[in-house]
Design a protein around this motif. Structure first.
Motif, PDB file in Angstrom:
ATOM      1  N   ALA A   1       0.841  -1.183   0.000  1.00 58.61           N
ATOM      2  CA  ALA A   1       0.000   0.000   0.000  1.00 58.61           C
ATOM      3  C   ALA A   1       0.879   1.236   0.000  1.00 58.61           C
ATOM      4  O   ALA A   1       1.916   1.276   0.642  1.00 58.61           O
ATOM      5  CB  ALA A   1      -0.891   0.016   1.232  1.00 58.61           C
ATOM      6  N   HIS A   2       0.451   2.220  -0.740  1.00 55.18           N
ATOM      7  CA  HIS A   2       1.193   3.477  -0.826  1.00 55.18           C
ATOM      8  C   HIS A   2       0.903   4.323   0.407  1.00 55.18           C
ATOM      9  O   HIS A   2      -0.239   4.576   0.747  1.00 55.18           O
ATOM     10  CB  HIS A   2       0.796   4.239  -2.085  1.00 55.18           C
ATOM     11  N   ILE A   3       1.954   4.737   1.076  1.00 56.19           N
ATOM     12  CA  ILE A   3       1.808   5.624   2.236  1.00 56.19           C
ATOM     13  C   ILE A   3       2.261   7.003   1.802  1.00 56.19           C
ATOM     14  O   ILE A   3       3.407   7.170   1.351  1.00 56.19           O
ATOM     15  CB  ILE A   3       2.658   5.129   3.422  1.00 56.19           C
ATOM     16  N   PRO A   4       1.400   8.010   1.896  1.00 56.30           N
ATOM     17  CA  PRO A   4       1.793   9.340   1.446  1.00 56.30           C
ATOM     18  C   PRO A   4       2.898   9.915   2.332  1.00 56.30           C
ATOM     19  O   PRO A   4       3.024   9.549   3.501  1.00 56.30           O
ATOM     20  CB  PRO A   4       0.498  10.155   1.576  1.00 56.30           C
ATOM     21  N   PRO A   5       3.710  10.801   1.773  1.00 53.39           N
ATOM     22  CA  PRO A   5       4.781  11.400   2.564  1.00 53.39           C
ATOM     23  C   PRO A   5       4.219  12.260   3.694  1.00 53.39           C
ATOM     24  O   PRO A   5       3.128  12.815   3.586  1.00 53.39           O
ATOM     25  CB  PRO A   5       5.539  12.250   1.552  1.00 53.39           C
ATOM     26  N   SER A   6       4.970  12.330   4.775  1.00 51.15           N
ATOM     27  CA  SER A   6       4.570  13.205   5.880  1.00 51.15           C
ATOM     28  C   SER A   6       5.800  13.957   6.368  1.00 51.15           C
ATOM     29  O   SER A   6       6.909  13.424   6.392  1.00 51.15           O
ATOM     30  CB  SER A   6       3.938  12.402   7.020  1.00 51.15           C
ATOM     31  N   LEU A   7       5.591  15.180   6.738  1.00 55.05           N
ATOM     32  CA  LEU A   7       6.669  16.045   7.178  1.00 55.05           C
ATOM     33  C   LEU A   7       7.127  15.660   8.574  1.00 55.05           C
ATOM     34  O   LEU A   7       6.309  15.419   9.467  1.00 55.05           O
ATOM     35  CB  LEU A   7       6.178  17.505   7.183  1.00 55.05           C
ATOM     36  N   LEU A   8       8.439  15.589   8.767  1.00 53.44           N
ATOM     37  CA  LEU A   8       9.006  15.344  10.088  1.00 53.44           C
ATOM     38  C   LEU A   8       9.662  16.607  10.639  1.00 53.44           C
ATOM     39  O   LEU A   8       9.618  16.873  11.838  1.00 53.44           O
ATOM     40  CB  LEU A   8      10.041  14.219  10.041  1.00 53.44           C
ATOM     41  N   PHE A   9      10.286  17.403   9.742  1.00 55.86           N
ATOM     42  CA  PHE A   9      11.010  18.592  10.174  1.00 55.86           C
ATOM     43  C   PHE A   9      11.205  19.506   8.978  1.00 55.86           C
ATOM     44  O   PHE A   9      11.492  19.047   7.870  1.00 55.86           O
ATOM     45  CB  PHE A   9      12.383  18.190  10.726  1.00 55.86           C
ATOM     46  N   ALA A  10      11.050  20.803   9.193  1.00 53.27           N
ATOM     47  CA  ALA A  10      11.366  21.805   8.167  1.00 53.27           C
ATOM     48  C   ALA A  10      11.821  23.072   8.874  1.00 53.27           C
ATOM     49  O   ALA A  10      11.323  23.407   9.956  1.00 53.27           O
ATOM     50  CB  ALA A  10      10.138  22.105   7.299  1.00 53.27           C
ATOM     51  N   ALA A  11      12.778  23.759   8.267  1.00 52.84           N
ATOM     52  CA  ALA A  11      13.271  25.023   8.816  1.00 52.84           C
ATOM     53  C   ALA A  11      13.516  25.985   7.668  1.00 52.84           C
ATOM     54  O   ALA A  11      13.970  25.585   6.598  1.00 52.84           O
ATOM     55  CB  ALA A  11      14.552  24.804   9.618  1.00 52.84           C
ATOM     56  N   TRP A  12      13.193  27.257   7.889  1.00 51.80           N
ATOM     57  CA  TRP A  12      13.389  28.291   6.891  1.00 51.80           C
ATOM     58  C   TRP A  12      14.423  29.294   7.390  1.00 51.80           C
ATOM     59  O   TRP A  12      14.651  29.430   8.591  1.00 51.80           O
ATOM     60  CB  TRP A  12      12.066  29.016   6.611  1.00 51.80           C
ATOM     61  N   ALA A  13      14.997  30.025   6.458  1.00 54.80           N
ATOM     62  CA  ALA A  13      16.051  31.004   6.775  1.00 54.80           C
ATOM     63  C   ALA A  13      15.590  32.058   7.773  1.00 54.80           C
ATOM     64  O   ALA A  13      16.399  32.584   8.542  1.00 54.80           O
ATOM     65  CB  ALA A  13      16.553  31.673   5.495  1.00 54.80           C
ATOM     66  N   ASP A  14      14.290  32.372   7.801  1.00 52.20           N
ATOM     67  CA  ASP A  14      13.794  33.397   8.732  1.00 52.20           C
ATOM     68  C   ASP A  14      13.637  32.874  10.160  1.00 52.20           C
ATOM     69  O   ASP A  14      13.269  33.616  11.067  1.00 52.20           O
ATOM     70  CB  ASP A  14      12.470  33.988   8.245  1.00 52.20           C
ATOM     71  N   GLY A  15      13.920  31.575  10.365  1.00 50.61           N
ATOM     72  CA  GLY A  15      13.838  30.988  11.702  1.00 50.61           C
ATOM     73  C   GLY A  15      12.567  30.208  11.969  1.00 50.61           C
ATOM     74  O   GLY A  15      12.406  29.627  13.039  1.00 50.61           O
ATOM     75  N   THR A  16      11.657  30.162  11.009  1.00 51.67           N
ATOM     76  CA  THR A  16      10.443  29.362  11.177  1.00 51.67           C
ATOM     77  C   THR A  16      10.816  27.883  11.160  1.00 51.67           C
ATOM     78  O   THR A  16      11.576  27.438  10.305  1.00 51.67           O
ATOM     79  CB  THR A  16       9.431  29.657  10.049  1.00 51.67           C
ATOM     80  N   VAL A  17      10.284  27.139  12.120  1.00 50.06           N
ATOM     81  CA  VAL A  17      10.559  25.709  12.230  1.00 50.06           C
ATOM     82  C   VAL A  17       9.241  24.961  12.392  1.00 50.06           C
ATOM     83  O   VAL A  17       8.380  25.370  13.164  1.00 50.06           O
ATOM     84  CB  VAL A  17      11.473  25.401  13.446  1.00 50.06           C
ATOM     85  N   VAL A  18       9.097  23.878  11.641  1.00 44.62           N
ATOM     86  CA  VAL A  18       7.946  22.985  11.775  1.00 44.62           C
ATOM     87  C   VAL A  18       8.506  21.597  12.034  1.00 44.62           C
ATOM     88  O   VAL A  18       9.443  21.178  11.372  1.00 44.62           O
ATOM     89  CB  VAL A  18       7.064  22.977  10.505  1.00 44.62           C
ATOM     90  N   ARG A  19       7.942  20.912  13.025  1.00 42.33           N
ATOM     91  CA  ARG A  19       8.376  19.541  13.295  1.00 42.33           C
ATOM     92  C   ARG A  19       7.188  18.719  13.751  1.00 42.33           C
ATOM     93  O   ARG A  19       6.227  19.248  14.287  1.00 42.33           O
ATOM     94  CB  ARG A  19       9.523  19.482  14.287  1.00 42.33           C
ATOM     95  N   ALA A  20       7.287  17.433  13.509  1.00 42.76           N
ATOM     96  CA  ALA A  20       6.262  16.500  13.969  1.00 42.76           C
ATOM     97  C   ALA A  20       6.555  16.152  15.426  1.00 42.76           C
ATOM     98  O   ALA A  20       7.669  15.791  15.780  1.00 42.76           O
ATOM     99  CB  ALA A  20       6.262  15.243  13.118  1.00 42.76           C
ATOM    100  N   VAL A  21       5.531  16.297  16.265  1.00 39.94           N
ATOM    101  CA  VAL A  21       5.637  15.962  17.679  1.00 39.94           C
ATOM    102  C   VAL A  21       4.405  15.132  18.030  1.00 39.94           C
ATOM    103  O   VAL A  21       3.280  15.617  17.893  1.00 39.94           O
ATOM    104  CB  VAL A  21       5.698  17.233  18.567  1.00 39.94           C
ATOM    105  N   ASP A  22       4.616  13.898  18.425  1.00 36.30           N
ATOM    106  CA  ASP A  22       3.513  13.000  18.771  1.00 36.30           C
ATOM    107  C   ASP A  22       2.459  12.929  17.672  1.00 36.30           C
ATOM    108  O   ASP A  22       1.255  12.969  17.935  1.00 36.30           O
ATOM    109  CB  ASP A  22       2.877  13.424  20.094  1.00 36.30           C
TER     110      ASP A  22
END
Length: 135
Positions: A1-22
């Motif tokens: 079965a195909h599992i779609p991609p999911s974000l674990l971590f992203a960071a931008w030059a301006d300091g914005t950070v997104v991460r998967a938590v629980d």
């Protein structure tokens, strides 16, 4: 079965950070220098000239993608998390040495990403507008 991609971590030059938590995405900010340090550590680990040009992945198994955009150029590497080189023969391509070097590089980058922790975060409730950098 195909599992779609999911974000674990992203960071931008301006300091914005997104991460998967629980299992949920959290967004926050760090000083831009922190992201610059992360990029420097990523380069020092060898991402721009990796021991293996594509990465390590088995067919039909879960895989992580590490994507870095630097100076307008996007690069991706893939890794399935396997660390056992016991089954790799000395004449194999990639060699056990290349394989081990790639795993070390990946682990160094993961350690660097783990240090990028915003003090305050909030749950992401809408679309981020990100495009999966995959194949």
């Amino acid at each position: 079965a195909h599992i779609p991609p999911s974000l674990l971590f992203a960071a931008w030059a301006d300091g914005t950070v997104v991460r998967a938590v629980d299992g949920k995405l959290r967004i926050g900010n760090v000083p831009p220098e922190t992201v610059n340090n992360l990029l420097s550590q990523t380069e020092q680990a060898g991402f721009q000239h990796p021991p293996l040009s594509h990465g390590i992945e088995k067919a039909d198994g879960p895989v992580k993608c590490l994507s870095v955009v630097l100076n307008g150029h996007s690069s991706q590497l893939y890794y399935d998390g396997t660390t056992n080189v016991a089954d790799i023969g000395p004449q194999a391509d990639p060699s056990p040495k290349q394989y081990e070097a790639f795993v070390r590089m990946w682990q160094d980058i993961e350690k660097a990403m783990a240090t990028v922790q915003p003090v305050k975060t909030r749950e992401v409730t809408g679309p981020l507008g990100l495009t999966y950098p995959g194949r």
